[in-house]
Design a protein around this motif. Structure first.
Motif, short mmCIF file in Angstrom:
data_model
loop_
_atom_site.label_atom_id
_atom_site.label_comp_id
_atom_site.label_asym_id
_atom_site.label_seq_id
_atom_site.Cartn_x
_atom_site.Cartn_y
_atom_site.Cartn_z
N ALA A 68 0.84 -1.20 0.00
CA ALA A 68 0.00 0.00 0.00
C ALA A 68 0.88 1.24 0.00
N ALA A 69 0.42 2.27 -0.69
CA ALA A 69 1.16 3.53 -0.71
C ALA A 69 1.15 4.17 0.67
N ALA A 70 2.17 4.95 0.95
CA ALA A 70 2.21 5.67 2.22
C ALA A 70 1.01 6.60 2.32
N ALA A 71 0.65 6.90 3.57
CA ALA A 71 -0.57 7.69 3.79
C ALA A 71 -0.51 9.05 3.12
N ASP A 72 0.69 9.61 2.99
CA ASP A 72 0.81 10.96 2.42
C ASP A 72 1.06 10.93 0.91
N GLU A 73 0.94 9.75 0.28
CA GLU A 73 1.16 9.65 -1.16
C GLU A 73 -0.19 9.58 -1.88
N GLN A 74 -0.73 10.74 -2.19
CA GLN A 74 -2.02 10.79 -2.86
C GLN A 74 -1.88 10.64 -4.36
N TRP A 75 -0.82 11.20 -4.94
CA TRP A 75 -0.58 11.13 -6.38
C TRP A 75 0.62 10.23 -6.62
N VAL A 76 0.40 9.17 -7.38
CA VAL A 76 1.48 8.23 -7.71
C VAL A 76 1.49 8.02 -9.22
N ASP A 77 2.66 8.13 -9.83
CA ASP A 77 2.82 7.84 -11.25
C ASP A 77 3.62 6.55 -11.41
N VAL A 78 3.14 5.68 -12.27
CA VAL A 78 3.79 4.41 -12.56
C VAL A 78 4.30 4.46 -14.00
N LEU A 79 5.57 4.18 -14.19
CA LEU A 79 6.17 4.26 -15.52
C LEU A 79 6.62 2.89 -16.00
N GLY A 80 6.36 2.61 -17.27
CA GLY A 80 6.89 1.42 -17.91
C GLY A 80 7.53 1.84 -19.23
N ALA A 81 8.62 1.24 -19.61
CA ALA A 81 9.33 1.66 -20.82
C ALA A 81 9.79 0.46 -21.62
N VAL A 82 9.73 0.61 -22.93
CA VAL A 82 10.29 -0.40 -23.83
C VAL A 82 11.10 0.32 -24.90
N ILE A 83 12.09 -0.35 -25.43
CA ILE A 83 12.94 0.22 -26.47
C ILE A 83 12.86 -0.67 -27.70
N GLU A 84 12.69 -0.05 -28.85
CA GLU A 84 12.66 -0.77 -30.11
C GLU A 84 13.49 0.02 -31.11
N GLY A 85 14.68 -0.50 -31.43
CA GLY A 85 15.56 0.22 -32.35
C GLY A 85 16.03 1.51 -31.72
N ASP A 86 15.84 2.62 -32.45
CA ASP A 86 16.29 3.91 -31.95
C ASP A 86 15.17 4.71 -31.32
N ARG A 87 14.06 4.02 -30.97
CA ARG A 87 12.94 4.70 -30.34
C ARG A 87 12.53 3.95 -29.08
N ALA A 88 12.04 4.70 -28.12
CA ALA A 88 11.54 4.11 -26.88
C ALA A 88 10.12 4.61 -26.63
N THR A 89 9.31 3.76 -26.03
CA THR A 89 7.96 4.14 -25.63
C THR A 89 7.86 4.06 -24.12
N VAL A 90 7.38 5.14 -23.51
CA VAL A 90 7.16 5.18 -22.07
C VAL A 90 5.66 5.30 -21.83
N ALA A 91 5.11 4.36 -21.07
CA ALA A 91 3.70 4.43 -20.67
C ALA A 91 3.62 4.94 -19.24
N ARG A 92 2.67 5.84 -18.99
CA ARG A 92 2.50 6.40 -17.65
C ARG A 92 1.09 6.11 -17.16
N LEU A 93 1.00 5.54 -15.96
CA LEU A 93 -0.28 5.38 -15.27
C LEU A 93 -0.29 6.37 -14.12
N HIS A 94 -1.37 7.12 -14.00
CA HIS A 94 -1.47 8.12 -12.94
C HIS A 94 -2.55 7.69 -11.96
N SER A 95 -2.18 7.58 -10.69
CA SER A 95 -3.10 7.13 -9.64
C SER A 95 -3.32 8.25 -8.64
#
Length: 578
Positions: free
Chosen positions: A242-269
């Motif tokens: 569980a997130a700490a009590a004072d962590e109301q906004w949390v961003d989760v990042l996932g990244a993949v790389i393909e060749g010379d480009r990368a994609t970053v997905a962001r989930l905002h909680s």
């Protein structure tokens, strides 16, 4: 790395449970788990097989991660193997993962064991033994009556189902329980899954005592067995993080790389609920290819430079950037790389989102196929805008993987000419010269899209030919939505994804051009420019107040003085000049 080096590194490790990675300069070669990290890693000084011996020889470092329990080490090992696909590990070839428990995001939430949580659901886990999870979920349903049926079975019922008859559900589908009472029970279930064992253990213990008093020893033994599972459920490290009590906004990042480009997905909680998902594409230098940590560091710096930072960042891998660490620390942002629990599940979901972006139905693949191109991932759209030849401007917008890449938008003032073909030729020639001369830092696009029909496309192709920039170009005519190419024109079906993509690019180029034209048009006023004491801000105030230069001309000296704040002499001069 030889045996002596392995022993030397092992001596620095703690005698605690955890996970270790053997790495070469580029990647993780092997991931393993241990109850005692020091003893387990030391055993690699004398490899037990030729395969492991080759792995040790290629390794240049050993990276440990301490966990609280052996079970947590098991889960972390599985996550790291799936993430890194180490060459020397036996790798599961399907995409199955450890089971989770989800509470769905419905008016009357459903509890369910799953491996792929629904969007918006609150997920707990992962857990190591499905049998234990099934026992606990059944006990929760028997105690709190939370439904387990599908939406199809839940909707439109006029009488409770069998689950209500056998005590597994309080039948909210037919109003046997109010929504307020039902949500209270759901919150109790959530409390148990977050670690409050007594929420379920206490009712089970009371039921066991009652059964004993009634000499119903079979039911008492059943309750005892359930109680044993429930009381040990969170001890194995499978509890949700569980997130700490004072962590109301949390961003989760996932990244993949393909060749010379990368994609970053962001989930905002926010307050524990996922409220936003988005994807972003980054260019990766050749020498950074494969470095997810570097991609994440670059994304964090650039993305949050003009945005509010969250209370916490959950990442799939740790970045190696002391300055970024110091900045996030000074902003009180917690950075975690979870190995187990709900947070690890969210990171895995972000990684799935990042992977899903590759080859998704955004029209790029269909467009490339339709036009015979190797790729249509990067498209630049061009349009011009003017008012009877005045305030002529051009727009150059960029789409990457079907999405606007606004950092790569450009615009240009053009010489005033009431000639759309000449304006388009000048705009494309400007872009082409910058590319050929190396003055444009953007990569060359896969395709140029011209807003217009055959005339505009021919003007653009003339510019490309004159400058010597070899990039394919097509046009999209507004009236008939015809695609115009050098080989002819044709219409695609209304629901074709490639057509929708071209329309998005064309419409955005048009919007951006019109917006810039309006700005330039409002600023163009040679009469106002020539008046001493009237600068750009004052000109804008005058145009906003009176609507146009003609409106300014119709104003009195007193009105001009009131709006501009200039002295009486300047206002009189302005009035006379007009």
């Amino acid at each position: 790395m030889d045996g002596a080096s392995v022993r030397e590194r092992a001596n620095d490790l703690p005698r605690e449970p955890g996970v270790y990675q053997f790495r070469d300069d580029d990647a993780t070669l092997y991931v393993g788990k241990a109850v005692d990290l020091r003893a387990r890693v030391r055993s690699y000084a004398d490899p037990r097989s030729r395969r492991i011996e080759r792995m040790v020889e290629r390794s240049v470092e050993i990276e440990p991660a301490v966990t609280d329990t052996e079970t947590q080490a098991l889960l972390l090992e599985a996550n790291l193997i799936k993430r890194h696909q180490p060459r020397y590990n036996v790798r599961l070839k399907d995409d199955k993962s450890y089971p989770l428990v989800q509470l769905t995001d419905h008016e009357f939430p459903r509890i369910e064991i799953t491996r792929d949580p629904e969007p918006g659901a609150t997920a707990f886990g992962p857990y190591t033994e499905r049998g234990r999870v099934e026992t606990v979920v059944k006990a929760l349903r028997e105690t709190y009556g939370v439904r387990g049926c599908s939406e199809h079975k839940f909707a439109g019922r006029d009488r409770p189902c069998l689950d209500h008859d056998i005590g597994l559900c309080t039948a909210p589908c037919t109003g046997e329980i109010s929504r307020g009472e039902y949500i209270g029970d759901v919150e109790s279930v959530e409390g148990f899954l977050e670690g409050s064992t007594g929420v379920l253990a206490d009712p089970l213990r009371r039921e066991m005592d009652r059964a004993t008093e009634e000499q119903n020893f079979e039911r008492a033994a059943n309750c005892r067995d359930k109680l044993d599972v429930v009381e040990s459920f969170h001890d194995g490290g499978g509890a949700a993080v569980a997130a700490a009590a004072d962590e109301q906004w949390v961003d989760v990042l996932g990244a993949v790389i393909e060749g010379d480009r990368a994609t970053v997905a962001r989930l905002h909680s926010e307050d524990g609920q996922l409220v936003e998902r988005d994807r972003h594409t980054l260019s990766v230098p050749d020498d950074d290819t494969g470095e997810i940590g570097g991609v994440l560091a670059a994304f964090i710096v650039q993305y949050y430079a003009e945005r509010s930072l969250p209370d916490a960042l959950l990442l799939p891998e740790r970045f190696d950037d002391d300055e970024l660490d110091a900045w996030l620390d000074s902003e009180a942002v917690a950075v975690r790389v979870p190995g187990a629990g709900r947070e690890a599940t969210l990171v895995e979901l972000a990684l799935k989102n990042a992977r899903r972006g590759r080859g998704r139905a955004d029209g790029t693949a269909a467009l490339a196929d339709a036009l015979g191109l190797d790729s249509a991932n990067r498209i630049e759209g061009f349009d011009v805008s003017h008012a009877q030849g005045r305030a002529a401007v051009g727009s150059d917008v960029t789409f990457l993987d079907g999405d606007p890449e606004k950092a790569d938008y450009r615009r240009k003032k053009l010489d005033d000419a009431n000639d759309d073909y000449a304006n388009m030729c000048a705009l494309v020639a400007w872009r082409a010269r910058r590319a050929v001369e190396g003055r444009d830092e953007r990569p060359d696009p896969d395709l140029l899209l011209i807003d217009g029909g055959e005339g505009q496309l021919n003007a653009a192709r003339d510019a490309l030919s004159d400058v010597g920039w070899d990039v394919p170009a097509i046009g999209l005519a507004k009236a008939e939505e015809r695609v115009v190419t050098p080989d002819g024109s044709f219409e695609w079906p209304d629901d074709a994804p490639e057509r929708h993509l071209l329309q998005r690019v064309r419409d955005e180029a048009h919007r951006f051009a019109v917006q810039y034209h309006q700005t330039v048009r409002d600023e163009v006023s040679t009469v106002l420019d020539d008046v001493p004491g009237i600068g750009p801000q004052t000109r804008r105030r005058l145009l906003r107040r009176f609507g146009s230069v003609d409106g300014v001309r119709a104003a009195s000296a007193e009105e001009l003085q009131a709006v501009t704040g200039v002295g009486e002499k300047t206002a009189t001069t302005l009035r006379a000049r007009l």
